[in-house]
Design an enzyme around this catalytic site. Structure first.
Site, mmCIF file in Angstrom:
data_model
loop_
_atom_site.group_PDB
_atom_site.id
_atom_site.type_symbol
_atom_site.label_atom_id
_atom_site.label_comp_id
_atom_site.label_asym_id
_atom_site.label_seq_id
_atom_site.Cartn_x
_atom_site.Cartn_y
_atom_site.Cartn_z
ATOM 1 N N TRP A 451 2.472 -0.241 6.938
ATOM 2 C CA TRP A 451 2.067 1.134 7.016
ATOM 3 C C TRP A 451 1.173 1.419 8.323
ATOM 4 C CZ3 TRP A 451 -4.010 2.404 6.068
ATOM 5 C CH2 TRP A 451 -4.495 1.910 6.163
ATOM 6 N N ASP A 452 1.108 0.555 8.999
ATOM 7 C CA ASP A 452 0.845 -0.095 10.153
ATOM 8 C C ASP A 452 1.622 0.883 10.998
ATOM 9 O OD1 ASP A 452 1.101 -2.242 8.770
ATOM 10 O OD2 ASP A 452 0.139 -3.462 10.894
ATOM 11 N N GLU A 590 -7.624 -4.971 1.085
ATOM 12 C CA GLU A 590 -6.637 -5.909 0.354
ATOM 13 C C GLU A 590 -8.240 -7.097 -0.447
ATOM 14 O OE1 GLU A 590 -4.123 -6.659 3.032
ATOM 15 O OE2 GLU A 590 -2.933 -5.003 2.613
ATOM 16 N N GLN A 703 -11.584 -4.058 5.258
ATOM 17 C CA GLN A 703 -10.823 -3.097 6.739
ATOM 18 C C GLN A 703 -11.257 -1.669 5.477
ATOM 19 O OE1 GLN A 703 -6.741 -4.667 5.481
ATOM 20 N NE2 GLN A 703 -6.401 -2.626 6.685
HETATM 21 O O1 IFM Z 1 -0.881 -3.136 6.623
HETATM 22 C C1 IFM Z 1 -2.145 -4.556 7.348
HETATM 23 C C2 IFM Z 1 -2.319 -4.763 5.497
HETATM 24 O O2 IFM Z 1 -3.358 -3.803 6.471
HETATM 25 C C3 IFM Z 1 -3.507 -5.745 5.745
HETATM 26 N N1 IFM Z 1 -2.450 -7.301 6.198
HETATM 27 C C4 IFM Z 1 -1.781 -7.031 7.441
HETATM 28 C C5 IFM Z 1 -1.387 -5.993 7.074
HETATM 29 C C6 IFM Z 1 0.438 -6.015 8.213
HETATM 30 O O3 IFM Z 1 -0.710 -5.724 10.111
#
Ligand code: IFM
Length: 882
Positions: A451-452, A590, A703
C-alpha cells in the site's frame, strides 16, 4: 549549469541574414538541451518567428520568442505556436518561472550573441563536470566500507524502468552492486518468500588497470575519492585519485545516468589517467571493454546468463528463474586521448535495455530486439546527445515538482533527495510494474509492491506528474483479475488486492518467515491486511479529483471503485441490530493481528462504498454508453449500489463523540495501557522492547493507524477530532515502521503543532540518510520519500483537494523562511509561494482555489496574493492590483 539562454537579438539580431556563428550556436545550444529565449521587440518578433534560419533548431532544447509590452511568448515549433500573453516582469522572470524553477544561480543567462555561450558548451568534456552546489547535490567523500551499502542505495540512478545502485565501477568487497529492471522478477519453485527482483548484469562495471595490474580503491590510501549525486541532472559523478605502488598517481573520473528521456537507455562515461614519475610516466591506464561485464551468477534466481557479440556490440542476456528475461545491448566507444595530465584512457558506454516479464505486462517474447533498437537510438544521438535529452527531461520534471525551503538547508536536502528518488522510481510509460517498497534501489522486500505505493507515493505523482500516477493505477487495473481471484478464493465478491504483489498481481506475501533461532513465524498480512483494497480505491479517487481525468474514470477508475466496493459489501457481517462489522483484519498497526472493526479499515471501507455509489451516478453523465457497457459487463444494477449505501450507513467505526476518539479496534482501549514514549527512545521495534507475546496485549502501536485516517480523510476526520486522536495515539506509537514519522509530521503540521511536526519531519528526513532503521543498504524507503513530500505540501503547505476546488492553508514552521512548490490542479500549474506574511499563487490557467479557511474563488491565469490575518489568511487579491 546553464539551462536557458536569453538572447537579446535587438543587439545582434538573427532577423534576415542572421550571423552564421549565431545560428550554429543556437542549434548547438538546442542540441545540448539548453532552451533559448530570443528577446525581440514586438514588431520584430513576427519576423524572427518566420525567419527560416530559426527553424533549423531540432532540440531537445526549446526555442521561444519573447516580445514585450504587453509581454507574450511564442514557442517555435512547440505546441500551438501562436503568441501567448504571459504574466511576468521580464524574460528572465518568465524563464525562471516557466522553464527552470529554482535551478542554480547560473541557470538563466542573458547574452547578446548566443555564440558566447555556444562556444563554451558545444564541445563539452567527455565526462561532464561535477557540480558543487549543496542545494542540488549529495556527496560522499572518502570510502567507508561499513557505509558502502547505504551509499549504493542513495546513489542509485533510475528511471522507473531500471535502477542501478551507485556501486563503484570496479565493485570491491563491500559492494552489493545491483541493477534491476522493473517488473522482471525471478520466481523459484517452492520458495515461500515469493518472487524476487531478478539481478541484471553489472553494466556499469569497469576493471581499471595500469600496465595490466588492477587498480582498486583501498580505504586507507584513497587520498581523494569523492562521489556526487547531482540531483538536478540525475547524474552520478565520481573522482578518484590514488597513489600507485609503482609510483605516480592514478586519476579517474566517471559519470553515469539512466535516461529519463528514453527509459531503455543507460550511459556511462569514464576517463583514467596516470600522472607519472619516471617509473610510471609511460604507464597506460586501461578500462576493459563491455565483453568483460560480469553477468549475475547462475543459481537459484538466474537460470542462464550469456554474453554474445553481435555486430559492434555485446548482448548480455539474463534468464531469470521462472521465465523473465532481460537483454542489455552494450556498446563501448573507447579512445586513448591526451588528457590534461598525460595519456588518458576513455570509455563512453551506451546501453539499450529490453525486458520480457514472466507474463502480463507490456513486453513479451524476446527482449533482444528492443534492447538493440534502444542502443541504436542512443548511439545515433551519442553520449552527449543522450545526456542532453536526459537533462532536459529532468529539468521539466523538477520544474513541476521541486519543493524549495528557504532557511533550512537540511530540510531542503532531504526534500530534493526524496523527490529525486520518487521521480527515479516510477515509469509513466508502462503498467508492467508498480513501485516496490524500496523502489529499484535495493533488494529489500524483494521488490514487492505494498500500500506504500497508493497512499505514500502516488499523491506525489498525482499532484506533479499525472501520467505517472495514471500508469501506477493502470497497474492495479491490469491486475484486477488477480485481485478478483484472491477475493473469490477467500469467499468474497469484488476485488481484494494482494498485500504484496510483484509482476503478475498475484498475492506474493510470504506465508512465514524464518527467525534467527531456527523457528518460523507465520505472516498473516497476506491473509488479513485487507485495507489495501480501500487504499487503491482512495488513490483512484484522489487521482480523478485532482486531475479531472474523466477518460480514466470511465475506462479504469470506475471499475476499480466498483470492484473494491463490492469486496467490502461482501466482507462485512451484519449484526441483529443492523450494524455492520469487519472482523479478523490487520490494520496499518501490524502489532495487533486478527482484530475486529479496525477503525482505519472500517472508515475507509465506508468511504469506498459511498464513493463507488457516487461514481455509479457520475459516470453515466460523462459517458452513458461506456457506463452501460461497464455495468453490463460487471452485472451491476441499482439494487446492488443501494445495498452499498446500506452497508456503509451501518458500518461500525469505533468513534466516540464524547471523547472524540476512534478506538483503534474493538477492545483496544481495554488493553494494557503502556505508552511507547515511556519505554525507550523512539523509533524502536515493539517486539524487542515490549516482547513478542506481551506486545499484542498492550496499546503500543507500530505505526500511524487512526492517525492515518486524519491524514487521508480530512473531510471525515475534522481538525478537532484529528487533534484528539493524534494526542492519544502519538505517545503510544513506537514508529517500528518507516511509514510512520512522515505521516505524523504531516498531521502535526496541519494543526500547527510545529515542534512535533519538525521532530517527525527530521526523523523521516534522516531515516535513510542517517540509516535510522539500520537497513538503508537494502534500498531507500520510498514510502518515506513520498511521505516527506506530503508532509511539506499537505502538512506545512496545507494543500487539500475537494470535489470542486483545491484548498491551500499553509502553516510555516519557525525556521522555514519560505516554502514554494508547484501543483498541477486539473491541468493548471499553480506555483505556491509562502512566507510568514504572504501566500502568493501564480496560475498558468484557470482554477478554483480556496485559501485558508475561506470560500473557493474562481481564479484565472495570473498571480494572486493573500496576506496573513492572525491565524488565517485574507482572501486573495490580484498581485498586479492596487
Ligand atoms: O507496507 C509496509 C507496512 O505498512 C509496514 N511494514 C513494511 C511495509 C513495506 O514498507
Amino acid at each position: 549549469m546553464i539551462e536557458v539562454v536569453l538572447w537579446d537579438c535587438e543587439q545582434a539580431g538573427p532577423g534576415a541574414g542572421a550571423a552564421t556563428a549565431s545560428l550554429a550556436a543556437l542549434k548547438g545550444l538546442g542540441a545540448l538541451g539548453v532552451d533559448v529565449v530570443v528577446v525581440a521587440t514586438a514588431d520584430r518578433a513576427a519576423g524572427v518567428a518566420a525567419d527560416p534560419a530559426m527553424t533549423g533548431h531540432a532540440g531537445p532544447g526549446r526555442l521561444f520568442v519573447w516580445s514585450g509590452r504587453p509581454p507574450q511568448v511564442t514557442e517555435l515549433g512547440g505546441p500551438g505556436s501562436a503568441p501567448r500573453p504571459v504574466v511576468a516582469t521580464g524574460p528572465e522572470d518568465w524563464a525562471r518561472r516557466h522553464l527552470v524553477g529554482a535551478g542554480g544561480p547560473d541557470a538563466v543567462v542573458s547574452v547578446t550573441d548566443p555564440a558566447q555561450v555556444g562556444l563554451l558548451l558545444t564541445s563539452p568534456p567527455s565526462v561532464p563536470p561535477m557540480v558543487d552546489d549543496r542545494a542540488w547535490t549529495l556527496s560522499v567523500d572518502g570510502f567507508d566500507q561499513s557505509r558502502e551499502g547505504d551509499v549504493e542505495a542513495w546513489f542509485t540512478v533510475g528511471n522507473g524502468r531500471t535502477g542501478t545502485r551507485g556501486s563503484l565501477e570496479e565493485a570491491g568487497a563491500a559492494s552489493s552492486a545491483g541493477c534491476y529492471v522493473a517488473g522482471v522478477f525471478a520466481s523459484v519453485a517452492g520458495d515461500k518468500s515469493g518472487p524476487e527482483l531478478a539481478p541484471g548484469p553489472a553494466w556499469m562495471h569497469l576493471d581499471p588497470r595500469v600496465d595490466g595490474e588492477a587498480v582498486g580503491l583501498r580505504p586507507g590510501d584513497a587520498n581523494r575519492h569523492r562521489r556526487v549525486l547531482d540531483l538536478r541532472q540525475a547524474t552520478l559523478y565520481r573522482e578518484w585519485r590514488q597513489p600507485l605502488s609503482a609510483g605516480g598517481t592514478w586519476s579517474f573520473r566517471s559519470a553515469r545516468f539512466a535516461s529519463l528521456a528514453d527509459r531503455e537507455v543507460l550511459a556511462l562515461v569514464a576517463e583514467a589517467t596516470v600522472e607519472g614519475d619516471s617509473a610510471t610516466a609511460t604507464a597506460t591506464p586501461a578500462i576493459p571493454l563491455a565483453g568483460e561485464i560480469p553477468l549475475p551468477p547462475v543459481g537459484d534466481l538466474v537460470a542462464a546468463a550469456e554474453a554474445t557479440r553481435v555486430d559492434d556490440h555485446t548482448v548480455l542476456a539474463v534468464h531469470a528463474a521462472g521465465g523473465a528475461v532481460t537483454s542489455f545491448a552494450v556498446a563501448d566507444r573507447r579512445a586513448s586521448v591526451d588528457g590534461d595530465d598525460g595519456p588518458a584512457s576513455r570509455v563512453e558506454r551506451l546501453v539499450g535495455v529490453g525486458r520480457a516479464p514472466r507474463d502480463g505486462g507490456d513486453a513479451a517474447g524476446d527482449p533482444a530486439p528492443g534492447a538493440a533498437a534502444a542502443l541504436a537510438r542512443a548511439t545515433s544521438a551519442g553520449v552527449a546527445g543522450v545526456h542532453a535529452h536526459h537533462r532536459r527531461a529532468w529539468r521539466d520534471r523538477w520544474r513541476g515538482a521541486d519543493v524549495v525551503v528557504g532557511g533550512d538547508g537540511d530540510a531542503q536536502e532531504a526534500l530534493r533527495f526524496a523527490i529525486y528518488h520518487l521521480i527515479s522510481a516510477a515509469d509513466a510509460d508502462s503498467d508492467a510494474a508498480s513501485v516496490g517498497a524500496r523502489a529499484l534501489t535495493g533488494p529489500g522486500y524483494r521488490g514487492h509492491v505494498f500500500w506504500d505505493t497508493e497512499v505514500f507515493v502516488l499523491p506525489f505523482f498525482i499532484w506533479t506528474h499525472p501520467p505517472t500516477a495514471r500508469a501506477l493505477l493502470a497497474y492495479r487495473h491490469r491486475t484486477l483479475p488477480q485481485a478478483r481471484a484472491k477475493a473469490a478464493r477467500m469467499g468474497y465478491a469484488g476485488a481484494l488486492y494482494p498485500w504484496e504483489s510483484a509482476d503478475t498481481g498475484e498475492e506474493v506475501t510470504p506465508a512465514s518467515i524464518d527467525l534467527p533461532d531456527g523457528t518460523s513465524l507465520a505472516v498473516l498480512t497476506g491473509i488479513q491486511e485487507h485495507h489495501i483494497s480501500a487504499d487503491v480505491a482512495w488513490a483512484t479517487w484522489q487521482y480523478w479529483q485532482v486531475t479531472g481525468d474523466d477518460e480514466f474514470l470511465v475506462t479504469m477508475g470506475a471499475e476499480l471503485l466498483v470492484e473494491t466496493a463490492r469486496f467490502w459489501a461482501s466482507r462485512t457481517r451484519r449484526d441483529d441490530d443492523g450494524r455492520h462489522h469487519i472482523e479478523s483484519v490487520i490494520g496499518p498497526d501490524e502489532y495487533h493481528e486478527e482484530v475486529d472493526d479496525n477503525a482505519y479499515t472500517n472508515v475507509l471501507a465506508r468511504w469506498n462504498l459511498r464513493t463507488a455509489a457516487e461514481v455509479c451516478a457520475l459516470v453515466p453523465t460523462l459517458d452513458a454508453d461506456a457506463w452501460a457497457a461497464l455495468a453490463g459487463r460487471l452485472d451491476l444494477g441499482p439494487a446492488e449500489v443501494q445495498g452499498w449505501e446500506t452497508v456503509a450507513d451501518g458500518l461500525i467505526d469505533g468513534y466516540d463523540p464524547g471523547t472524540l476518539l476512534y478506538e483503534q479496534f474493538r477492545g483496544f482501549f481495554g488493553l494494557e495501557d503502556i505508552r511507547a514514549v515511556d519505554l525507550a527512545p523512539r523509533p524502536f521495534t515493539g517486539e524487542m522492547i515490549v516482547g513478542v507475546d506481551r506486545l499484542r496485549h498492550t496499546q503500543v502501536v507500530k505505526q500511524a493507524d487512526v492517525v492515518m485516517l486524519a491524514h487521508m480523510l480530512p473531510d471525515t476526520v475534522d481538525p478537532e477530532v484529528a487533534a484528539a486522536n493524534y494526542d492519544y495515539y502519538e505517545p503510544r506509537t513506537c514508529h517500528g515502521s518507516s511509514l510512520s514519522p512522515a505521516i505524523h509530521a504531516a498531521v502535526a503540521a496541519r494543526r500547527g503543532a510545529h515542534d512535533q511536526a519538525m521532530t517527525y519531519f527530521r526523523a523521516a528526513a534522516s531515516l535513510d540518510l542517517r540509516d535510522h532503521m539500520g537497513n538503508a543498504a537494502k534500498g531507500v524507503h520510498i514510502a518515506t520519500m513520498g511521505g516527506l513530500w506530503q508532509a511539506a505540501v499537505f502538512g506545512f503547505g496545507g494543500v487539500q483537494p475537494s470535489r470542486h476546488s483545491v484548498r491551500i492553508d499553509p502553516h510555516l514552521p519557525p525556521g522555514w523562511e519560505t516554502l514554494s512548490f508547484p501543483l498541477r490542479w486539473r491541468g493548471t500549474l499553480i506555483d505556491v509561494e509562502v512566507t510568514a506574511a504572504t501566500l502568493v499563487l501564480h496560475l498558468d490557467g484557470p482554477a478554483t482555489v480556496a485559501v485558508g479557511s475561506g470560500p473557493a474563488a474562481q481564479l484565472r491565469e495570473g498571480s494572486f496574493v493573500a496576506r496573513r490575518r492572525g491565524d488565517g489568511w485574507s482572501a486573495v487579491d490580484d498581485l498586479a492590483g492596487p
